[in-house]
Structures are given as C-alpha cells and as structure tokens.
Scaffold this motif. Structure first.
Motif, PDB file in Angstrom:
ATOM      1  N   THR A 182       0.836  -1.206   0.000  1.00  0.00           N
ATOM      2  CA  THR A 182       0.000   0.000   0.000  1.00  0.00           C
ATOM      3  C   THR A 182       0.866   1.249   0.000  1.00  0.00           C
ATOM      4  N   GLN A 183       1.883   1.251   0.836  1.00  0.00           N
ATOM      5  CA  GLN A 183       2.786   2.398   0.915  1.00  0.00           C
ATOM      6  C   GLN A 183       3.476   2.650  -0.418  1.00  0.00           C
ATOM      7  N   MET A 184       3.991   1.602  -1.039  1.00  0.00           N
ATOM      8  CA  MET A 184       4.656   1.776  -2.323  1.00  0.00           C
ATOM      9  C   MET A 184       3.677   2.298  -3.367  1.00  0.00           C
ATOM     10  N   GLY A 185       2.462   1.778  -3.350  1.00  0.00           N
ATOM     11  CA  GLY A 185       1.463   2.256  -4.293  1.00  0.00           C
ATOM     12  C   GLY A 185       1.176   3.733  -4.124  1.00  0.00           C
ATOM     13  N   GLU A 186       1.142   4.198  -2.886  1.00  0.00           N
ATOM     14  CA  GLU A 186       0.883   5.614  -2.622  1.00  0.00           C
ATOM     15  C   GLU A 186       2.054   6.477  -3.082  1.00  0.00           C
ATOM     16  N   VAL A 187       3.270   6.006  -2.869  1.00  0.00           N
ATOM     17  CA  VAL A 187       4.446   6.748  -3.312  1.00  0.00           C
ATOM     18  C   VAL A 187       4.452   6.864  -4.838  1.00  0.00           C
ATOM     19  N   ILE A 188       4.190   5.769  -5.527  1.00  0.00           N
ATOM     20  CA  ILE A 188       4.180   5.788  -6.990  1.00  0.00           C
ATOM     21  C   ILE A 188       3.058   6.682  -7.515  1.00  0.00           C
ATOM     22  N   ALA A 189       1.894   6.632  -6.874  1.00  0.00           N
ATOM     23  CA  ALA A 189       0.758   7.452  -7.318  1.00  0.00           C
ATOM     24  C   ALA A 189       1.042   8.939  -7.187  1.00  0.00           C
ATOM     25  N   ALA A 190       1.940   9.312  -6.282  1.00  0.00           N
ATOM     26  CA  ALA A 190       2.243  10.730  -6.050  1.00  0.00           C
ATOM     27  C   ALA A 190       3.323  11.271  -6.988  1.00  0.00           C
ATOM     28  N   ILE A 191       3.911  10.423  -7.814  1.00  0.00           N
ATOM     29  CA  ILE A 191       4.953  10.870  -8.747  1.00  0.00           C
ATOM     30  C   ILE A 191       4.301  11.585  -9.925  1.00  0.00           C
ATOM     31  N   ARG A 192       4.797  12.774 -10.219  1.00  0.00           N
ATOM     32  CA  ARG A 192       4.259  13.542 -11.341  1.00  0.00           C
ATOM     33  C   ARG A 192       4.996  13.172 -12.630  1.00  0.00           C
ATOM     34  N   PRO A 193       4.329  13.251 -13.778  1.00  0.00           N
ATOM     35  CA  PRO A 193       4.954  12.840 -15.045  1.00  0.00           C
ATOM     36  C   PRO A 193       6.289  13.518 -15.314  1.00  0.00           C
ATOM     37  N   GLU A 194       6.392  14.799 -14.950  1.00  0.00           N
ATOM     38  CA  GLU A 194       7.629  15.524 -15.247  1.00  0.00           C
ATOM     39  C   GLU A 194       8.794  15.104 -14.345  1.00  0.00           C
TER      40      GLU A 194
END
Length: 200
Positions: free
Chosen positions: A16-28
């Motif tokens: 869950t934590q990893m998923g949240e970190v990845i979801a917060a990454i912006r395309p740029e």
C-alpha cells in the motif's frame, strides 16, 4: 495475531505504501535521479513494477524467480499498473503456508516466510528511494523498515559490497537516526541525499 498474520499484514502495508508513493509521482519527475545511482525515477518504478512484483509472485508460489530477466515495460498509468501487479502478490501471500519449506541459495531449505523478509526489505528501501527522489514529504511506515533492517543485518555480508557488487559500501549513520535513514545507510545510500529539481 500470529507471526503469519503479522507478516501478511506488514506486506499489505508495504505494498500500500509503495502504491501511494508511486501514485504521487508527477509525469515531469520521470527523469529525476534517485539514490540508486544507476536508475532515474522511471527506471526505478519500472524495476519495482516490472521486475520486483513479477518475481515476488513467482517467489511466493515457492518457485525460483529469474532476476536476470529484464523488467517488463511500463504503461502510461504507473499507479494503476502497480495496483494490478501488487494485488495477486498480496492475495497469494494471504493464502500461503508461510512455514512451508522452499529451496534457497545453494539448495538449502528455508521457510517460505524468508522470502517475505526479502520482499519487505525491497519495498521499504525503494519506497524511500522514490519518495526522496521526487521530494515527497510523507512519513513512511517505520515498522516496515525496522523489519527490513533486522533481516538484512543477518543477510548482507561484506563480500556483497563494493564496486561491481550488488550493494554499495555502508554509509555510517548514527544509531539513533530515523529508521529509514539507517536502512538507507546500511544499503549504501547517503541518508542526506536530495534530488536536484525534486521540489516544485
């Protein structure tokens, strides 16, 4: 809660934590460097989704993963791709017999739960890598890192460190430093590392 329940609960939290970190990454932020010097953000996410999760699923089934196989390609929605790959990993752990003996390096047998130890450590370290690389101001779950640190202290021997080895030399970190900083130093990262351009 017995040790099997605790292990699966920790795996749930780590995924869950990893998923949240990845979801917060912006395309740029895809081309930003990470504390893993060989990988930028996109390459590290590709490693986590296209290699780690693929091999985690093979491992939890009691089979031997092929870590030499290249990671699968990333799609446009990293968060959705992570969730889709993480779900069967967690489901398989939930139904697994963690005390079942499985073959390890050198043909020696160990309980299946030992493979969870490695996976939790990988998820903890790379969650910190990606959060630090993209300037995420979030509090990572210290229990996942503590588990990984305790396990890796029994496994990561000096001969595995150095140039052309799997791990860098340990970076000394005070014993009272935050857990993820101690984990980072143990795995050869600089706990003070900051990515240029991560903010904004």
């Amino acid at each position: 809660m017995d040790t099997s329940d605790l292990t699966v609960d920790l795996m749930d939290r780590a995924l869950t934590q990893m998923g949240e970190v990845i979801a917060a990454i912006r395309p740029e932020q895809a081309t930003l460097p990470t504390p893993c010097t060989d990988w930028d953000v996109q390459a590290l996410v590709r490693h986590v989704i296209g290699q780690d999760l693929r091999n985690f699923l093979v491992s939890v089934r009691g089979e031997m993963a092929d870590w030499a196989a290249p990671p699968e390609e990333l799609g446009p929605d990293w968060a959705a791709q992570f969730r889709a790959a993480a779900a069967p990993v967690l489901d398989t752990w939930r139904s697994a017999d963690l005390d079942r003996p499985v073959s390890g390096p050198g043909g020696r047998e160990a309980p299946l739960r030992s493979r969870a130890d490695q996976q939790l450590t990988e998820l903890a370290m790379h969650a910190w890598d990606l959060a630090r690389a993209t300037g995420q101001d979030r509090e990572l779950d210290p229990h996942i890192a503590e588990h990984g640190l305790a396990w890796s202290h029994t496994m990561l021997r000096p001969e595995f460190r150095g140039p052309d080895k799997a791990f860098g030399l340990e970076v000394p970190v005070p014993a009272d430093a935050p857990t993820y900083e101690r984990l980072a130093g143990w795995f050869g990262r600089d706990p003070e590392w900051k990515s240029p351009g991560a903010a904004g």
